[in-house]
Scaffold this active site. Sequence first.
Site, PDB file in Angstrom:
ATOM      1  CD  GLU A  49     -20.349 -11.797  21.469  1.00  0.00           C
ATOM      2  OE1 GLU A  49     -21.188 -12.699  21.485  1.00  0.00           O
ATOM      3  OE2 GLU A  49     -19.549 -11.646  20.528  1.00  0.00           O
TER       4      GLU A  49
ATOM      5  CG  HIS B 223     -17.731 -11.294  16.573  1.00  0.00           C
ATOM      6  ND1 HIS B 223     -16.677 -12.160  16.795  1.00  0.00           N
ATOM      7  CD2 HIS B 223     -18.787 -11.786  17.246  1.00  0.00           C
ATOM      8  CE1 HIS B 223     -17.095 -13.150  17.564  1.00  0.00           C
ATOM      9  NE2 HIS B 223     -18.380 -12.944  17.854  1.00  0.00           N
TER      10      HIS B 223
HETATM   11  P1  PGA Z   1     -20.427 -18.506  21.421  1.00  0.00           P
HETATM   12  O1  PGA Z   1     -20.235 -17.270  20.419  1.00  0.00           O
HETATM   13  O2  PGA Z   1     -21.859 -18.470  21.891  1.00  0.00           O
HETATM   14  O3  PGA Z   1     -20.129 -19.718  20.577  1.00  0.00           O
HETATM   15  O4  PGA Z   1     -19.468 -18.306  22.534  1.00  0.00           O
HETATM   16  C1  PGA Z   1     -20.762 -16.012  20.699  1.00  0.00           C
HETATM   17  C2  PGA Z   1     -20.165 -15.013  19.745  1.00  0.00           C
HETATM   18  O5  PGA Z   1     -18.936 -15.088  19.513  1.00  0.00           O
HETATM   19  O6  PGA Z   1     -20.886 -14.171  19.220  1.00  0.00           O
END
Ligand code: PGA
Length: 253
Positions: A164, A94
Site C-alpha cells: 500500500e 497498516h
Molecule cells: P483506501 O484505503 O482504499 O481508502 O485508500 C486503503 C487502506 O488504507 O487500506
Amino acid sequence: MSKKIVIANWKMNPATVKETEKLFIGVNKFVSKIKKTEVVVCPPFIYLERMKKLSKKIILGGQDAFYGDIGAFTGEVSGEMLYNLGVRYVILGHSERRALGEDNVLINKKVKDVLNIGLTPILCVGENNRDDNYEYFNLIKMQVTECLKGVNKNSFSKIIIAYEPIWSISSTINRRDATANDSSEMAIYIRKVLSDISTPEIANKTRIIYGGSVNERDAGEFLQNGGVDGVLVGKASLSVEKFIKIIQVAEKA
Ligand code: PGA
C-alpha cells in the site's frame, strides 16, 4: 485462474451498529452468491461479534491485534481473543498505525504471535513517497525482512503481504493514483525479497495484494495487470454498491 481475495478495511467506520448492519447485510446478500472470490471484511473490533452472527460466508478480519493471549495491556485486543470470536485474518502494520508509532519490531512480534494462533496476517508495507534514486525499494525490503524476522519459513504460505503506497491511499493529502505497473513491479520485488530470505518455491506461496484507493473502476486493472492476488479496499468498501462491483470484477479476473 487463481482465486482472488478482496479485503475491506473499514478503518474507524461506521459510527453506529445500525449503519454497520446495513452495510454488512448489503454486502453479504451479494457475497452469498459468489463462488470464486474470497471476501474478508475488517471492521472495528466492537462490531465483530455481531457480524459473525450475520454471515457464514464473509470471513472476518481484525484491523490490528496485540501479542499474547491475555494480560495487563490497557486498550489492546489480543489475536487470541479475535480467533476465539471466529476472526481468521488480521491487518498488521497498516501505515495509519505506523504513523501512530508502530515500528517493524512491534509488528514482527504481532506477526509471529498471530501465526501461532492460526490467524492469517495481512502485513502492510508501503513507502511514503517515491524518490528518483529508488530508495523506496530498500524501505520496502526493510519492512518485509524486519517484520518477518524469525518467522518460520513454512508459515510464509499463510501470510498475505499488502503493498500500500501511502501516496496513493485515499486519505493522503495531494494523493496520486498508483498504476497496475507500479503494483506489478513492487509485487515482483517483494517476491524477490521473500525468495532471498527463504526459497523461490516458498516465496511463490505468499499472497501479495495491492491497496491504495482501489475502486470499482480500477480494481480490474490491478487484478489483471498488477501482479497481485487480491486487493485491500478502504474508502470504496464503505459503499455496498462499490464494494460489490469490486467483488464482481474479482470474480471475473
Ligand atoms: P483506501 O484505503 O482504499 O481508502 O485508500 C486503503 C487502506 O488504507 O487500506
